[in-house]
Structure formats: C-alpha cells, structure tokens
Design a protein around this motif. Structure first.
Motif, mmCIF file in Angstrom:
data_model
loop_
_atom_site.group_PDB
_atom_site.id
_atom_site.type_symbol
_atom_site.label_atom_id
_atom_site.label_comp_id
_atom_site.label_asym_id
_atom_site.label_seq_id
_atom_site.Cartn_x
_atom_site.Cartn_y
_atom_site.Cartn_z
ATOM 1 N N UNK A 140 1.217 1.182 11.075
ATOM 2 C CA UNK A 140 2.293 1.362 12.059
ATOM 3 C C UNK A 140 1.729 1.531 13.466
ATOM 4 N N UNK A 141 0.687 2.324 13.608
ATOM 5 C CA UNK A 141 0.066 2.526 14.928
ATOM 6 C C UNK A 141 -0.531 1.221 15.453
ATOM 7 N N UNK A 193 0.869 -1.177 0.000
ATOM 8 C CA UNK A 193 0.000 0.000 0.000
ATOM 9 C C UNK A 193 0.907 1.228 0.000
ATOM 10 N N UNK A 194 0.829 2.010 -1.039
ATOM 11 C CA UNK A 194 1.698 3.182 -1.119
ATOM 12 C C UNK A 194 1.016 4.430 -0.578
ATOM 13 N N UNK A 195 -0.125 4.252 -0.031
ATOM 14 C CA UNK A 195 -0.858 5.364 0.523
ATOM 15 C C UNK A 195 -0.352 5.619 1.933
ATOM 16 N N UNK A 196 0.156 6.814 2.181
ATOM 17 C CA UNK A 196 0.794 7.132 3.464
ATOM 18 C C UNK A 196 -0.113 6.921 4.664
ATOM 19 N N UNK A 197 -1.379 7.283 4.525
ATOM 20 C CA UNK A 197 -2.297 7.145 5.662
ATOM 21 C C UNK A 197 -2.501 5.685 6.045
#
Length: 180
Positions: A96-97, A86-90
C-alpha cells in the motif's frame, strides 16, 4: 469569331475553378481528410489507464501513458493493485505504501506535463482488477509495463500481467518495456 459569355472558354478561368492556385483554396479544400484526421486524432483516447509498478518497466509505462494522454488531451487513471494473495498484513501494508508513492509520483509527473491524473487503488489479483477497472471506467487504452524475463522466472510465471491483460481486455493494450 466572337466569344459568347455563356460558353465555357479554356482561356477564361475563374478563381473557383479546380485549376486555381493554392493561395485561393483552403487546406480543407485541397485535402478534405486533413481536418478529419486531426480532429479524430485529438479525440482518439479520452481515458488512458496506466498500471503502475515499482520497477523500471512500470515507470516507463507511466511515461508512455502520460505522453499519449498529453498528445490526445486525455485523462489518466494511474492504477496500483495491491496483491491480496499475500495474507500477511505487513506485506500488504508495504505494498500500500509503495502504491501510494507510485500514484503520487504519476500525478506529479502528469501535472508537470499538463495532464489530469486520477489516483486509483484496487485490492486483489492484478490482471483481474486491471480488466475490471478498464471495463467499469471505459478506458480507451491500457498501458502496462513489461520487464524482460529470463531463465527460471519464465518457467515459474509463464503468464505475465501484460499477457493476461492483453488476452482479456476489450480496449487496446500498450505494453512498454523499461528501455522503450
């Protein structure tokens, strides 16, 4: 007939003879493999790699990995892989969270059981990262959760993470379901 002290006599048994009572022999003498089995079982696993996931199967995998580690005195590596396909930052930030929460939870649960847990993160494709981590850190056991799959999901994703890990791993793989 007189008894010669140098001649064996069936009525004159010593405490060291094979017929001596159990109170005169140690457990290792009666079963030589008893000490070997317990010693080898405690050192069977030194590093257990637990793949964390945000579902019931992932939490069950953490529980199973901690149980094995507690029984063998092993260290647990709680690994969360952030999927970078997934290249979407969000999406990556949300993952990560989630991963941070999961490995923190695994560490807290390990501490409650007296198990050392090291928190680990990797970025990439899950099965590649799990296999690479296991090989690099000499994992003795890999524990991964597997959810029950039905219908369309089985067609869309024919090879799940546990299947791919089992196929490529050089260490044993324990696949845990949510209800195990």
């Amino acid at each position: 007939m007189s008894a010669d002290p140098d001649t064996p006599d069936s009525t004159n048994r010593s405490a060291t003879s094979p017929q001596a009572g159990p109170s005169q022999t140690s457990p290792s003498q009666t079963n030589p493999s008893a000490t070997f089995d317990s010693a080898s079982a405690s050192a069977l696993f030194e590093r257990v790699l637990v793949v964390t996931a945000d579902d019931d199967a992932g939490r069950a995998a953490v529980d199973a990995g901690l149980d094995v580690a507690a029984a063998h005195g092993a260290t647990v590596d709680a690994l969360y892989v952030v999927d970078t396909r997934e290249h979407w930052d969000m999406a990556v930030e949300r993952s990560e969270r989630t991963g941070e929460t999961l490995v923190e939870d695994a560490a807290a649960r390990g501490e409650a059981r007296g198990v050392d847990v090291e928190k680990r993160f990797r970025y990439g494709t899950a099965h590649d990262e799990v296999l690479d981590f296991a090989a690099t850190h000499d994992a003795d056991l890999i524990v991964v959760g597997s959810a029950r799959r039905t219908g369309l999901d089985r067609l869309v994703h024919p090879e799940t993470l546990p299947v791919r890990v089992q196929r490529g791993a050089s260490a044993p793989v324990l696949v845990v379901g949510a209800d195990d």
